[in-house]
Scaffold this active site. Structure first.
Site, PDB file in Angstrom:
ATOM      1  NE  ARG A  71      -2.405  -5.063 -21.042  1.00  0.00           N
ATOM      2  CZ  ARG A  71      -3.651  -5.134 -20.581  1.00  0.00           C
ATOM      3  NH1 ARG A  71      -4.631  -4.485 -21.181  1.00  0.00           N
ATOM      4  NH2 ARG A  71      -3.917  -5.849 -19.499  1.00  0.00           N
ATOM      5  CG  HIS A  75      -1.937  -9.527 -22.890  1.00  0.00           C
ATOM      6  ND1 HIS A  75      -3.015  -9.680 -22.048  1.00  0.00           N
ATOM      7  CD2 HIS A  75      -1.107  -8.642 -22.284  1.00  0.00           C
ATOM      8  CE1 HIS A  75      -2.846  -8.903 -20.983  1.00  0.00           C
ATOM      9  NE2 HIS A  75      -1.697  -8.259 -21.102  1.00  0.00           N
ATOM     10  CB  VAL A  79      -1.423 -17.054 -24.559  1.00  0.00           C
ATOM     11  CG1 VAL A  79      -2.479 -18.139 -24.730  1.00  0.00           C
ATOM     12  CG2 VAL A  79      -1.695 -16.249 -23.292  1.00  0.00           C
ATOM     13  N   GLY A  81       3.094 -18.904 -27.336  1.00  0.00           N
ATOM     14  CA  GLY A  81       4.043 -18.311 -28.264  1.00  0.00           C
ATOM     15  C   GLY A  81       3.467 -17.150 -29.068  1.00  0.00           C
ATOM     16  CB  SER A  85      -3.387 -17.102 -30.460  1.00  0.00           C
ATOM     17  OG  SER A  85      -2.587 -16.685 -29.370  1.00  0.00           O
ATOM     18  CG  ASN A 103      -6.532 -10.622 -22.810  1.00  0.00           C
ATOM     19  OD1 ASN A 103      -5.665 -10.136 -22.081  1.00  0.00           O
ATOM     20  ND2 ASN A 103      -6.324 -11.667 -23.578  1.00  0.00           N
ATOM     21  N   PRO A 172      -0.833 -12.837 -15.833  1.00  0.00           N
ATOM     22  CG  PRO A 172       0.980 -11.374 -15.603  1.00  0.00           C
ATOM     23  CD  PRO A 172       0.309 -12.287 -16.589  1.00  0.00           C
ATOM     24  CG  HIS A 202       2.936  -1.343 -16.931  1.00  0.00           C
ATOM     25  ND1 HIS A 202       2.618  -2.096 -15.826  1.00  0.00           N
ATOM     26  CD2 HIS A 202       2.534  -2.093 -18.007  1.00  0.00           C
ATOM     27  CE1 HIS A 202       2.044  -3.230 -16.198  1.00  0.00           C
ATOM     28  NE2 HIS A 202       1.979  -3.263 -17.513  1.00  0.00           N
ATOM     29  CB  SER A 203       7.270   3.892 -19.456  1.00  0.00           C
ATOM     30  OG  SER A 203       7.571   5.225 -19.777  1.00  0.00           O
ATOM     31  CG  ASP A 261       9.727   8.711 -19.396  1.00  0.00           C
ATOM     32  OD1 ASP A 261       9.049   7.780 -18.888  1.00  0.00           O
ATOM     33  OD2 ASP A 261       9.387   9.900 -19.299  1.00  0.00           O
TER      34      ASP A 261
HETATM   35  C1  HEM Z   1       4.745  -8.206 -15.277  1.00  0.00           C
HETATM   36  C2  HEM Z   1       3.494  -8.542 -15.344  1.00  0.00           C
HETATM   37  C3  HEM Z   1       2.441  -7.620 -15.884  1.00  0.00           C
HETATM   38  C4  HEM Z   1       1.240  -7.396 -15.326  1.00  0.00           C
HETATM   39  C5  HEM Z   1       0.686  -8.010 -14.045  1.00  0.00           C
HETATM   40  C6  HEM Z   1       0.553  -6.453 -16.158  1.00  0.00           C
HETATM   41  C7  HEM Z   1      -0.725  -5.993 -15.942  1.00  0.00           C
HETATM   42  C8  HEM Z   1      -1.309  -4.964 -16.628  1.00  0.00           C
HETATM   43  C9  HEM Z   1      -2.586  -4.403 -16.304  1.00  0.00           C
HETATM   44  C10 HEM Z   1      -3.498  -4.895 -15.186  1.00  0.00           C
HETATM   45  C11 HEM Z   1      -2.820  -3.389 -17.158  1.00  0.00           C
HETATM   46  C12 HEM Z   1      -4.033  -2.482 -17.186  1.00  0.00           C
HETATM   47  C13 HEM Z   1      -5.230  -3.238 -17.651  1.00  0.00           C
HETATM   48  C14 HEM Z   1      -6.508  -2.486 -17.402  1.00  0.00           C
HETATM   49  O1  HEM Z   1      -6.704  -1.955 -16.309  1.00  0.00           O
HETATM   50  O2  HEM Z   1      -7.345  -2.461 -18.323  1.00  0.00           O
HETATM   51  C15 HEM Z   1      -1.680  -3.305 -18.036  1.00  0.00           C
HETATM   52  C16 HEM Z   1      -1.543  -2.385 -19.034  1.00  0.00           C
HETATM   53  C17 HEM Z   1      -0.495  -2.376 -19.915  1.00  0.00           C
HETATM   54  N1  HEM Z   1       0.504  -3.329 -19.990  1.00  0.00           N
HETATM   55 FE1  HEM Z   1       0.954  -4.687 -18.600  1.00  0.00          FE
HETATM   56  N2  HEM Z   1       1.342  -6.122 -17.201  1.00  0.00           N
HETATM   57  C18 HEM Z   1       2.521  -6.812 -17.088  1.00  0.00           C
HETATM   58  C19 HEM Z   1       3.563  -6.809 -17.991  1.00  0.00           C
HETATM   59  C20 HEM Z   1       3.540  -6.145 -19.193  1.00  0.00           C
HETATM   60  C21 HEM Z   1       4.479  -6.359 -20.269  1.00  0.00           C
HETATM   61  C22 HEM Z   1       5.619  -7.374 -20.242  1.00  0.00           C
HETATM   62  C23 HEM Z   1       4.125  -5.502 -21.265  1.00  0.00           C
HETATM   63  C24 HEM Z   1       4.740  -5.297 -22.620  1.00  0.00           C
HETATM   64  C25 HEM Z   1       5.960  -5.510 -22.908  1.00  0.00           C
HETATM   65  C26 HEM Z   1       2.984  -4.750 -20.807  1.00  0.00           C
HETATM   66  C27 HEM Z   1       2.401  -3.709 -21.478  1.00  0.00           C
HETATM   67  C28 HEM Z   1       1.319  -2.989 -21.024  1.00  0.00           C
HETATM   68  C29 HEM Z   1       0.860  -1.754 -21.633  1.00  0.00           C
HETATM   69  C30 HEM Z   1       1.533  -1.010 -22.768  1.00  0.00           C
HETATM   70  C31 HEM Z   1      -0.291  -1.378 -20.949  1.00  0.00           C
HETATM   71  C32 HEM Z   1      -1.184  -0.171 -21.237  1.00  0.00           C
HETATM   72  C33 HEM Z   1      -2.143  -0.551 -22.350  1.00  0.00           C
HETATM   73  C34 HEM Z   1      -3.141   0.506 -22.750  1.00  0.00           C
HETATM   74  O3  HEM Z   1      -3.015   1.676 -22.426  1.00  0.00           O
HETATM   75  O4  HEM Z   1      -4.098   0.106 -23.432  1.00  0.00           O
HETATM   76  N3  HEM Z   1       2.642  -5.187 -19.552  1.00  0.00           N
HETATM   77  N4  HEM Z   1      -0.783  -4.291 -17.686  1.00  0.00           N
END
Ligand code: HEM
Ligand SMILES: *[C@@H]1O[C@H](CO)[C@@H](O)[C@H](O)[C@H]1NC(C)=O
Ligand SMILES: *[C@@H]1O[C@H](CO)[C@@H](O)[C@H](O)[C@H]1NC(C)=O
Ligand SMILES: *[C@@H]1O[C@H](CO)[C@@H](O)[C@H](O)[C@H]1NC(C)=O
Ligand SMILES: *[C@@H]1O[C@H](CO)[C@@H](O)[C@H](O)[C@H]1NC(C)=O
Length: 351
Positions: A71, A75, A79, A81, A85, A103, A172, A202-203, A261
């Site tokens: 993730r 992030h 921000v 590039g 950071s 964050n 976002p 989010h898989s 997956d």
């Molecule tokens: C499309 C817009 C996206 C939104 C609105 C979004 C939002 C979020 C949110 C709200 C969480 C959970 C945060 C929490 O409750 O603490 C999350 C978790 C996560 N996001 Fe996204 N995300 C997006 C795109 C991405 C992208 C592009 C990636 C990576 C390529 C990503 C990777 C992850 C991962 C791996 C987690 C789980 C992290 C963990 O278990 O610690 N997300 N995301």
């Protein structure tokens, strides 16, 4: 101009256009670093292997940690590039991105990045940037959990500063709808396909009740839950996140949160998306819905699009001059942070 024959005018215009393109092209080249596969082949040939092995150890210790590290690429890169950071600790004069809205209490596993960096520094000190380590580690997180593997182009520099304000303005919200997400990604030249594929990250990993309370109890101020939820799934989320819950409680965002997956997309089709920003891709927009359906039926297509999206996202650059940080948490020449794993700049000890 009026005296020139039509073909002559066209020629002149073309010449001006070529000239301008050349001038601007050169200026852009001067600002950005050229990334390439095998960038450390001479200076730190083992870098990619060291990172992969350390990620495998992190996975064995705590499966979620590799998702958390993956993730960080998103992030970091969105921000200013991909410049590491996001890894910088706040200082008394510089608020950190770690405490930005999206964050704080959420980004994690910074200690894993420290371990990756330490392992690399031990073999080749001062050579490999923290920004590149994130990109390598994100690739490994995916391939180690069953997803695709791709070549990473390297050669990034680490920023000298972080910007909490930019993170707050850019990243976002989990409430975001498909329209807003499409627009956000388009600003980075990332397509609708990239958006949907990258959301498939989010898989793996988990999210907090905090991120879905509005969706469960007051979607768009309606006083009601999001209607786009399978009733059994909604009941499960209500049980996980009752109104009085500790909102730091977490759960997987798909049914198989330690396996990379296409289950995430199958879940969206069945109205079992965790975040609003997930479910909206199926429920609110005809363009993203087509892609969600496609990826739910064809895991290979998802894997290909995901790898392509990660490479593109990884190319977002910070044009400012950077450095190779010795410690991912601080700019070179600054005092080291007093505590590892520290998040906030100041901390009151509890006796
Ligand atoms: C499309 C817009 C996206 C939104 C609105 C979004 C939002 C979020 C949110 C709200 C969480 C959970 C945060 C929490 O409750 O603490 C999350 C978790 C996560 N996001 Fe996204 N995300 C997006 C795109 C991405 C992208 C592009 C990636 C990576 C390529 C990503 C990777 C992850 C991962 C791996 C987690 C789980 C992290 C963990 O278990 O610690 N997300 N995301
Ligand atoms: C999507 O979100 C944007 C930004 O928050 C908002 O202005 C817009 O009205 C929303 N669109 C829909 C269809 O809900
Ligand atoms: C998007 O692509 C255009 C045209 O190639 C380029 O001028 C622009 O700088 C790119 N934007 C980003 C954020 O990379
Ligand atoms: C739901 O949201 C609306 C608009 O933001 C707000 O006025 C209302 O008080 C909220 N209701 C509950 C139960 O939180
Ligand atoms: C989650 O935990 C952090 C740190 O322990 C705490 O400061 C924060 O208030 C909690 N957040 C929520 C939403 O409960």
């Amino acid at each position: 101009m009026a005296l020139l024959p039509r073909a002559g005018r066209a020629c002149l215009l073309l010449a001006v256009a070529v000239c301008l393109a050349y001038a601007f092209g050169r200026r852009a080249d001067a600002a950005v670093k050229e990334l390439r596969v095998g960038y450390y082949a001479d200076t730190c040939p083992a870098a990619e292997e060291i990172v992969r092995e350390a990620m495998a150890r992190a996975l064995a210790r705590e499966p979620r940690s590799v998702a958390s590290v993956m993730r960080l690429q998103f992030h970091d890169c969105f921000v200013n590039g991909c410049d590491g950071s996001v890894l910088m600790d706040a200082t008394p004069t510089m608020p950190g991105e770690k405490e930005a809205l999206s964050n704080i209490n959420s980004l994690r596993s910074f200690e894993v990045v420290d371990q990756l960096k330490d392992a690399v520094e031990e073999r080749c000190p001062g050579v490999v940037s923290c920004a590149d380590i994130i990109v390598m580690a994100a690739r490994d997180a995916v391939s180690l959990t069953g997803g695709p593997r791709w070549d990473v182009r390297l050669g990034r520099e680490d920023s000298l500063t972080a910007s909490q304000e930019d993170s707050d303005n850019i990243m976002p919200s989990p409430r975001a709808n498909a329209t807003a997400l499409i627009r956000l990604f388009a600003g980075y030249n990332l397509s609708v396909i990239d958006l949907v594929a990258l959301s498939g990250s989010h898989s793996i990993g988990e999210a907090r009740c905090f991120s879905i309370m509005f969706r469960l109890y007051n979607q768009s101020g309606s006083g009601r839950p999001d209607p786009h939820m399978d009733p059994a799934y909604r009941a499960a989320l209500h049980a996980l996140c009752p109104l009085a819950v500790d909102q730091n409680v977490t759960a997987g965002m798909d049914a198989t949160p330690v396996v990379f997956d296409n289950q995430y997309f199958k879940d969206l089709v069945h109205l079992r998306g965790f975040l609003n920003s997930d479910q909206t891709l199926f429920s609110d927009n005809p363009f993203t819905r087509v892609m969600v359906k496609r990826f739910s039926e064809d895991q290979d297509a998802f894997f290909r699009a995901f790898a392509e999206g990660m490479v593109k996202m990884g190319e977002l650059q910070n044009p400012s001059k950077g450095e190779i940080r010795a410690n991912c948490r601080v700019a070179n020449g600054s005092p080291p942070p007093p505590l590892r794993n520290q998040v906030a700049p100041f901390r009151v000890l509890d006796f």
